[in-house]
Design a protein around this motif. Structure first.
Motif, PDB file in Angstrom:
ATOM      1  N   THR A   3       0.843  -1.190   0.000  1.00 37.95           N
ATOM      2  CA  THR A   3       0.000   0.000   0.000  1.00 37.95           C
ATOM      3  C   THR A   3       0.880   1.243   0.000  1.00 37.95           C
ATOM      4  O   THR A   3       1.788   1.342   0.813  1.00 37.95           O
ATOM      5  CB  THR A   3      -0.884   0.017   1.253  1.00 37.95           C
ATOM      6  N   PRO A   4       0.594   2.179  -0.933  1.00 39.09           N
ATOM      7  CA  PRO A   4       1.395   3.401  -0.932  1.00 39.09           C
ATOM      8  C   PRO A   4       1.116   4.185   0.342  1.00 39.09           C
ATOM      9  O   PRO A   4       0.034   4.111   0.908  1.00 39.09           O
ATOM     10  CB  PRO A   4       0.908   4.150  -2.163  1.00 39.09           C
ATOM     11  N   LYS A   5       2.063   4.884   0.787  1.00 41.99           N
ATOM     12  CA  LYS A   5       1.848   5.687   1.999  1.00 41.99           C
ATOM     13  C   LYS A   5       0.919   6.845   1.699  1.00 41.99           C
ATOM     14  O   LYS A   5       1.068   7.533   0.685  1.00 41.99           O
ATOM     15  CB  LYS A   5       3.206   6.218   2.483  1.00 41.99           C
ATOM     16  N   LEU A   6      -0.091   7.021   2.555  1.00 39.54           N
ATOM     17  CA  LEU A   6      -1.032   8.114   2.345  1.00 39.54           C
ATOM     18  C   LEU A   6      -0.724   9.223   3.324  1.00 39.54           C
ATOM     19  O   LEU A   6      -0.246   8.966   4.425  1.00 39.54           O
ATOM     20  CB  LEU A   6      -2.458   7.634   2.601  1.00 39.54           C
ATOM     21  N   TYR A  12      -7.862  10.352   6.200  1.00 44.38           N
ATOM     22  CA  TYR A  12      -9.119  10.758   6.816  1.00 44.38           C
ATOM     23  C   TYR A  12     -10.233  10.853   5.791  1.00 44.38           C
ATOM     24  O   TYR A  12     -11.392  10.520   6.056  1.00 44.38           O
ATOM     25  CB  TYR A  12      -8.951  12.091   7.567  1.00 44.38           C
ATOM     26  N   ALA A  13      -9.899  11.297   4.590  1.00 48.44           N
ATOM     27  CA  ALA A  13     -10.920  11.398   3.546  1.00 48.44           C
ATOM     28  C   ALA A  13     -11.502  10.017   3.244  1.00 48.44           C
ATOM     29  O   ALA A  13     -12.716   9.842   3.109  1.00 48.44           O
ATOM     30  CB  ALA A  13     -10.326  12.016   2.286  1.00 48.44           C
ATOM     31  N   PRO A 140      -8.670  -0.148   3.251  1.00 48.77           N
ATOM     32  CA  PRO A 140      -9.608  -0.282   4.373  1.00 48.77           C
ATOM     33  C   PRO A 140      -9.313   0.685   5.519  1.00 48.77           C
ATOM     34  O   PRO A 140     -10.218   1.101   6.231  1.00 48.77           O
ATOM     35  CB  PRO A 140      -9.445  -1.724   4.822  1.00 48.77           C
ATOM     36  N   LEU A 141      -8.067   1.043   5.728  1.00 49.71           N
ATOM     37  CA  LEU A 141      -7.678   2.019   6.746  1.00 49.71           C
ATOM     38  C   LEU A 141      -8.397   1.864   8.071  1.00 49.71           C
ATOM     39  O   LEU A 141      -8.935   2.814   8.624  1.00 49.71           O
ATOM     40  CB  LEU A 141      -7.917   3.446   6.221  1.00 49.71           C
TER      41      LEU A 141
ATOM     42  N   ALA B   2      -0.601  -4.717   4.965  1.00 51.68           N
ATOM     43  CA  ALA B   2       0.757  -4.747   5.501  1.00 51.68           C
ATOM     44  C   ALA B   2       0.893  -3.691   6.583  1.00 51.68           C
ATOM     45  O   ALA B   2       1.422  -3.945   7.661  1.00 51.68           O
ATOM     46  CB  ALA B   2       1.766  -4.513   4.385  1.00 51.68           C
ATOM     47  N   ASN B   3       0.333  -2.527   6.279  1.00 55.16           N
ATOM     48  CA  ASN B   3       0.350  -1.454   7.266  1.00 55.16           C
ATOM     49  C   ASN B   3      -0.312  -1.881   8.555  1.00 55.16           C
ATOM     50  O   ASN B   3       0.212  -1.690   9.636  1.00 55.16           O
ATOM     51  CB  ASN B   3      -0.435  -0.248   6.726  1.00 55.16           C
TER      52      ASN B   3
END
Ligand SMILES: NC(=O)c1ccc[n+]([C@@H]2O[C@H](COP(=O)([O-])OP(=O)(O)OC[C@H]3O[C@@H](n4cnc5c(N)ncnc54)[C@H](O)[C@@H]3O)[C@@H](O)[C@H]2O)c1
Lengths: 161, 537
Positions: A3-6, A12-13, A140-141, B2-3
């Motif tokens: 996953t790319p770093k956000l 939050y969006a 999914p955050l 992964a995070n």
């Protein structure tokens, strides 16, 4: 998966999007759950394509199970997205439900549109909500605003084992 | 993901708080959804309890046991065939058409419905039709192992043959009363099609004959009296839910040649195959004329125009609910505007019936409200559905197979509830749909239109039932078990007089008045109202 770093704002969006969709699903489910006379029969019977399939779902032997599954599905997806549990499963279930709604009354040219509050051609709000769920599926955050973390340690262990 | 996995290791109190943050949302959404749905249901319940409308079907007619009744059919045209079918006898032609239709469209339930129909325990013993092809069709179709049917040349022979207990009369209008009277005097039970009579004099004669023969059961063919929703509609009126009804709107809207009575002319028809003199009966002498024979509704000499042919259905439908009886005065207008083909009955017609002393009850100060107009408006040149509506000070009732009641925004009775926004204008406060348990098979728009007037089918226990079947069954039950049919001589008399007043008002262009004490339509000195009504001008 990589996953790319956000950035925080981007994160939050996405969480906001997840909460809004969860909210919508849960509310739809609850309204139906608390209305004993609600049934999807009319919606299914008036389907504009795949009529035999939808008529089968609306048949006497199926309809109560279908109504029940629909309500359970809406509520479960809603809770999952709102509090961030099993978000990916929630996204998949939600997309499936939306796909059914979309297919029963697709905004295709030449098909009856029924009562709708806007104007649609091929794309309607069901399809857009489905795409939004796909985005959440990919990001999914749950760490920012979600309960999944609570169970995650155990799960992580089992996966490692 | 992964995070996520990485994050587990850095699990801390802050994260737990964040995660729990979603729960209030769930609670809030759940609570507001549940309370909204709950209050909507409570509001609905409250309204239903306030209105307290009893949705009940008409009582079922009695058992069909005993010796089979021997029925004679007089007039085996379009309607005669339908009536025989309702008795359980379908012509071979119809059966073939229906099985072809079923093969093409498996959803077409007409054949299956017919076969599932209850056996009424009758024999179709006799037929009389002045046209050979139709009489022979009946003989061919209904002669079977357990049913012997015989043809009689005239209705008189049929009635006096000793081979029938009851007759069904489905001839053109000008033969309804003469045949009914002959049959009743011979002690034969009668089911006669609408309109009950063709002129004023015979209306009285028929009434006297029925009253003189109390043992013979007399019914008029207004089958919509069997509509499931009518008792419910009556209850709406008796509970004064609409307040004072000042206007009733009814109508006919058709837009095709068939609807304008341009029926097919059979190829085999000729002076050899049709007993022309018998067809004419008491009508003015006229040389053999196929148009007149097959399209008799277009001439006053045999038919009764829009007022007799179609308004009678609407009038009786409302009379069944309101029991308003014969109007005090009637005016009418219209013309031949859509089918200028030589006919002399109008194809656009409006009839206003005034009932100045009638009231369904009111909700305002006593004495403020009284009187009602019944409007019938018809065109054979447009089929926009205008609906049948009973309009009261407190509410309106849209009447079909379904009943929908709306509160009036200016109602006195519901003023409080409207102010509290518990009743919204435009949103029905009551709806009764006897079909909710079943779904309808596909039928044409025209069929739906007639069905909505209760003319084709109605519902029992959520299932579609032919209303003609129920109406005939009621008549047969009265013959077997006693009782009076829902549309008998009182109702038929009111229907016929009201229709004749409509025809006269149209023809004379003036207000026609009913003298309720003398029980007659007021004529001007020297005026022969029947001559006016029947004249082909
Ligand atoms: N209740 C309803 O919904 C309904 C529907 C249609 C017709 N009707 C009524 O039924 C009646 C017949 O209408 P229709 O459409 O069947 O007409 P039609 O012309 O198709 O049939 C009339 C039949 O009567 C026969 N006939 C004429 N004079 C006769 C006589 N003296 N003796 C024996 N037979 C005679 C004719 O040959 C014909 O076969 C009309 O009065 C009409 O108002 C009622």
């Amino acid at each position: 998966m990589n996953t790319p770093k956000l950035t925080a704002v981007q994160g939050y969006a996405l969480v906001l999007l997840r909460i809004l969709i969860g909210w919508h699903f849960l509310y739809e489910g609850i309204i139906k759950a608390y209305n004993p006379s609600w049934t999807s029969k009319g919606y299914l019977l008036s389907a504009s394509i795949l009529k035999p399939f939808f008529a089968w779902l609306a048949g006497d032997s199926m309809i109560s199970a279908i109504d029940y599954l629909n309500i359970i599905g809406l509520v479960a997806v809603g809770i999952s997205l709102l509090i961030g549990i099993k978000v990916r499963w929630g996204c998949i279930a939600g997309m499936l439900l939306l796909l059914m709604y979309y297919l029963a009354h697709p905004p295709f040219p030449g098909l009856p549109q029924g009562p709708a509050e806007g104007s649609y051609w091929v794309v309607n709000k069901n399809l857009i909500e489905m795409a939004a769920l796909f985005v959440i599926y990919l990001f999914p955050l749950t760490t920012i605003f979600g309960l999944e973390n609570l169970f995650a340690r155990k799960k992580a262990n089992t996966t490692i084992n | 993901m992964a995070n996520d996995t990485n994050n587990f290791k850095r699990w801390n109190r802050r994260d737990i708080l964040k995660a729990l943050g979603g729960i209030p949302f769930v609670g809030a959404v759940w609570y507001s959804g549940a309370s909204l749905a709950g209050s909507a249901i409570r509001e609905k319940q409250f309204l239903l309890e306030t209105l307290n409308i009893k949705a009940s079907p008409p009582p079922a007619s009695g058992p069909m046991s005993g010796k089979p009744l021997r029925i004679g059919i007089i007039g085996f045209g379009i309607r005669g065939e339908q009536l025989c079918r309702a008795l359980g006898f379908a012509s071979t032609g119809w059966l073939k058409d229906m099985s072809d239709n079923l093969a093409k469209n498996p959803k077409d339930t007409r054949l299956t419905d017919f076969k599932a129909q209850e056996n009424l325990n009758v024999k179709l013993a006799a037929i009389c039709d002045v046209f050979d092809q139709r009489a022979e069709n009946a003989l061919k179709s209904f002669n079977s192992g357990d049913n012997k049917i015989k043809r009689f040349r005239t209705h008189t022979e049929l009635i006096n043959s000793g081979e029938v207990d009851a007759v069904i009369i489905a001839t053109p209008d000008h033969w309804h009363a003469p045949i009914s009277i002959e049959a009743l005097n011979a002690g034969i039970h009668v089911y006669v099609e609408k309109p009950m009579t063709h002129n004023i004099a015979e209306t009285y004669l028929l009434r006297d004959t029925v009253l003189k023969n109390p043992k013979t059961v007399f019914a008029v063919g207004h089958q919509h009296r069997q509509t499931q929703s009518f008792l419910t509609a009556q209850d709406v009126i008796s509970k004064n839910i609409l307040g004072h009804v000042s206007l009733v709107q009814t109508n006919t809207n058709r837009n095709d040649d068939n609807g304008a009575w341009q029926y097919d002319i059979a190829e085999s028809a000729s002076p050899k195959t049709i007993d022309w003199d018998l067809f004419l009966g008491n009508a003015p002498r006229e040389p053999f004329n196929l148009e007149h024979f097959f399209r008799w509704r277009k001439w006053w000499a045999y038919g009764s125009g829009l007022s007799g042919d179609l308004m009678t259905h609407d009038y009786d439908r409302i009379n069944c609910i309101l029991k308003m009886g014969i109007p005090k005065t009637v005016t009418a207008s219209g013309g031949i505007y859509t089918h200028r083909d030589g006919r002399n009955v109008p194809d656009v017609m409006h009839v206003n019936m005034e009932f100045p002393d009638f009231s369904t009850g009111g909700s305002q100060v006593a004495g403020k409200e009284k009187g009602m107009t019944f409007v019938y408006s018809a065109t054979l040149g447009n089929q926009f559905d205008r609906g049948t509506v009973l309009m009261g000070h407190d509410g309106s009732m849209d009447l079909g197979n379904r009943i929908t009641v709306y509160a009036d925004p200016r109602s006195t009775k519901y003023a409080e509830l409207i102010k509290e926004q518990r009743i919204e204008a435009g949103v029905p406060i009551y709806q009764y749909d006897p079909a909710v348990n079943g779904t309808d098979a596909v039928t044409s728009a025209t069929a739906k239109y007639f069905a909505n007037k209760g003319l084709l089918w109605t519902y029992r226990d959520g299932k579609r039932v032919d209303s003609t079947f129920l109406h005939l069954r009621e008549w047969l039950s009265c013959i077997r078990n006693g009782g009076t049919p829902s549309c008998s001589i009182k109702e038929g008399f009111e229907e016929a007089i009201s229709a004749h007043m409509g025809g006269l008002a149209y023809k004379l262009g003036r207000r026609i008045e009913w003298d309720a004490v003398e029980q007659k339509i007021i004529a001007q000195p020297g005026e022969d109202l029947d001559a006016v009504l029947l004249s082909n001008t």
